[in-house]
Every structure is written in C-alpha cells, then in structure tokens.
Scaffold this motif. Structure first.
Motif, short mmCIF file in Angstrom:
data_model
loop_
_atom_site.label_atom_id
_atom_site.label_comp_id
_atom_site.label_asym_id
_atom_site.label_seq_id
_atom_site.Cartn_x
_atom_site.Cartn_y
_atom_site.Cartn_z
N PRO A 1 0.80 -1.22 0.00
CA PRO A 1 0.00 0.00 0.00
C PRO A 1 0.84 1.28 0.00
CG PRO A 1 -0.22 -1.16 2.10
CD PRO A 1 0.56 -2.05 1.18
N TRP A 2 2.03 1.23 0.52
CA TRP A 2 2.89 2.41 0.59
C TRP A 2 3.73 2.61 -0.67
CZ3 TRP A 2 7.64 0.40 -0.11
CH2 TRP A 2 7.85 -0.92 0.29
N TYR A 3 3.67 1.66 -1.62
CA TYR A 3 4.49 1.73 -2.83
C TYR A 3 3.57 1.91 -4.02
CZ TYR A 3 8.61 0.54 -5.70
OH TYR A 3 9.66 0.57 -6.57
N GLU A 4 3.36 3.16 -4.42
CA GLU A 4 2.39 3.49 -5.47
C GLU A 4 3.02 3.31 -6.86
OE1 GLU A 4 0.50 7.22 -4.70
OE2 GLU A 4 0.08 6.69 -2.63
N ILE A 5 2.96 2.08 -7.33
CA ILE A 5 3.52 1.72 -8.62
C ILE A 5 2.74 0.50 -9.11
CG2 ILE A 5 5.30 0.24 -7.56
CD1 ILE A 5 7.26 1.13 -9.72
N THR A 6 2.63 0.31 -10.41
CA THR A 6 1.90 -0.85 -10.91
C THR A 6 2.68 -2.13 -10.63
OG1 THR A 6 2.91 -0.87 -13.11
CG2 THR A 6 0.96 0.55 -12.80
N LYS A 7 2.01 -3.26 -10.68
CA LYS A 7 2.66 -4.55 -10.42
C LYS A 7 3.76 -4.82 -11.45
CE LYS A 7 2.23 -7.64 -7.76
NZ LYS A 7 3.05 -7.81 -6.53
N LEU A 8 3.49 -4.53 -12.73
CA LEU A 8 4.50 -4.75 -13.76
C LEU A 8 5.71 -3.86 -13.53
CD1 LEU A 8 5.47 -6.10 -16.33
CD2 LEU A 8 4.23 -4.35 -17.63
N ASP A 9 5.49 -2.58 -13.24
CA ASP A 9 6.62 -1.69 -12.95
C ASP A 9 7.39 -2.14 -11.72
OD1 ASP A 9 6.21 -0.05 -15.15
OD2 ASP A 9 4.97 1.38 -14.04
N HIS A 10 6.67 -2.65 -10.74
CA HIS A 10 7.31 -3.15 -9.53
C HIS A 10 8.23 -4.33 -9.86
CE1 HIS A 10 6.85 -5.25 -5.39
NE2 HIS A 10 7.91 -4.49 -5.40
N GLN A 11 7.76 -5.24 -10.68
CA GLN A 11 8.57 -6.40 -11.05
C GLN A 11 9.78 -5.99 -11.89
OE1 GLN A 11 8.21 -9.24 -9.43
NE2 GLN A 11 6.59 -8.08 -8.43
N LEU A 12 9.59 -5.04 -12.80
CA LEU A 12 10.73 -4.54 -13.59
C LEU A 12 11.76 -3.86 -12.68
CD1 LEU A 12 8.85 -3.14 -16.70
CD2 LEU A 12 10.21 -5.25 -16.56
N SER A 13 11.27 -3.13 -11.69
CA SER A 13 12.16 -2.50 -10.71
C SER A 13 12.92 -3.56 -9.91
CB SER A 13 11.35 -1.60 -9.78
OG SER A 13 12.16 -1.00 -8.82
N ASN A 14 12.22 -4.64 -9.54
CA ASN A 14 12.87 -5.75 -8.82
C ASN A 14 14.00 -6.37 -9.64
OD1 ASN A 14 11.38 -5.63 -6.48
ND2 ASN A 14 9.88 -7.13 -7.14
N ILE A 15 13.74 -6.57 -10.94
CA ILE A 15 14.77 -7.15 -11.81
C ILE A 15 15.99 -6.25 -11.85
CG2 ILE A 15 15.33 -7.71 -14.22
CD1 ILE A 15 12.35 -8.65 -14.46
N ARG A 16 15.77 -4.96 -12.00
CA ARG A 16 16.89 -4.02 -12.04
C ARG A 16 17.65 -4.03 -10.71
NH1 ARG A 16 21.13 -2.70 -13.68
NH2 ARG A 16 21.81 -0.57 -13.53
N HIS A 17 16.93 -4.10 -9.63
CA HIS A 17 17.55 -4.12 -8.29
C HIS A 17 18.44 -5.36 -8.15
CE1 HIS A 17 17.74 -3.09 -4.01
NE2 HIS A 17 17.65 -4.40 -3.78
N ILE A 18 17.94 -6.50 -8.59
CA ILE A 18 18.72 -7.74 -8.53
C ILE A 18 19.97 -7.62 -9.41
CG2 ILE A 18 18.72 -10.19 -9.17
CD1 ILE A 18 15.72 -10.17 -8.28
N GLN A 19 19.82 -7.00 -10.60
CA GLN A 19 20.97 -6.81 -11.48
C GLN A 19 22.05 -5.97 -10.80
OE1 GLN A 19 18.87 -5.10 -14.83
NE2 GLN A 19 19.11 -6.99 -16.02
N GLN A 20 21.65 -4.96 -10.06
CA GLN A 20 22.62 -4.13 -9.34
C GLN A 20 23.38 -4.97 -8.31
OE1 GLN A 20 19.91 -1.10 -7.98
NE2 GLN A 20 20.66 0.35 -9.54
N HIS A 21 22.65 -5.81 -7.57
CA HIS A 21 23.31 -6.66 -6.58
C HIS A 21 24.24 -7.68 -7.26
CE1 HIS A 21 21.63 -5.30 -2.81
NE2 HIS A 21 20.44 -5.23 -3.39
N ALA A 22 23.80 -8.25 -8.37
CA ALA A 22 24.63 -9.22 -9.09
C ALA A 22 25.91 -8.56 -9.59
CB ALA A 22 23.86 -9.83 -10.26
N GLY A 23 25.80 -7.34 -10.09
CA GLY A 23 26.99 -6.61 -10.54
C GLY A 23 27.94 -6.33 -9.41
N HIS A 24 27.39 -5.94 -8.26
CA HIS A 24 28.23 -5.67 -7.09
C HIS A 24 28.92 -6.95 -6.61
CE1 HIS A 24 28.73 -4.40 -2.69
NE2 HIS A 24 29.62 -3.75 -3.39
N LEU A 25 28.18 -8.04 -6.57
CA LEU A 25 28.76 -9.32 -6.16
C LEU A 25 29.88 -9.73 -7.13
CD1 LEU A 25 28.85 -11.82 -4.38
CD2 LEU A 25 26.98 -12.77 -5.77
#
Length: 87
Positions: free
Chosen positions: A42-66
């Motif tokens: 409820p506190w994250y005003e974004i569509t489900k698809l945008d949320h999942q795309l954001s999650n993928i990008r977030h994971i990519q950042q962690h993978a790059g750092h690792l």
C-alpha cells in the motif's frame, strides 16, 4: 576489502539452489497479476509490472556488485554465464 563470511558455498551448491529457485519462477509468474495497478504494497504506489521490472533491475545491481567483489579476490565466475554441464 570484501566482507568476511564463515559460510562458503560450492559451485554444486549454488547450482542446486539456482535450480530450486528457477523451478519456482513459472508458477509464481502464473499467479501474478502483472496488469494490476497496485504493487501489492500500500505504501508503494507503482503498478505490479513496474514493480517487477524494478525488482529485476535491483537484482541486477546486486549481481553486478557481487561480481565486482568476487573479481577483487580472483574468484572465477565464468561458469555462471551459461548452462553448466553439472546441471
């Protein structure tokens, strides 16, 4: 300097875990309403698809750092780039 950790996972353990997670993806995606106007938080005003795309990008950042951290200690990660014969 990379953080110290007492847990060391083998290549075989990592592949086993990857296969476990990979085996859950299709079922999770099948139950997800990617057309929902709500992220599911409820506190994250974004569509489900945008949320999942954001999650993928977030994971990519962690993978790059690792990857960067592993390269600093000369850990060979080339086996990660493709299917392993151990699978």
């Amino acid at each position: 300097e990379p953080p110290k950790n007492d847990i060391n996972y083998s290549k075989a353990q990592m592949i086993e875990y990857w296969n476990l997670v990979d085996g859950m993806v299709d079922d999770c995606l099948d139950t997800m309403d990617l057309e929902s106007p709500h992220s599911g938080f409820p506190w994250y005003e974004i569509t489900k698809l945008d949320h999942q795309l954001s999650n993928i990008r977030h994971i990519q950042q962690h993978a790059g750092h690792l990857s960067e951290l592993l390269n600093t200690i000369d850990v060979d990660t080339n086996w990660v780039k493709g299917k392993s014969s151990a699978q």
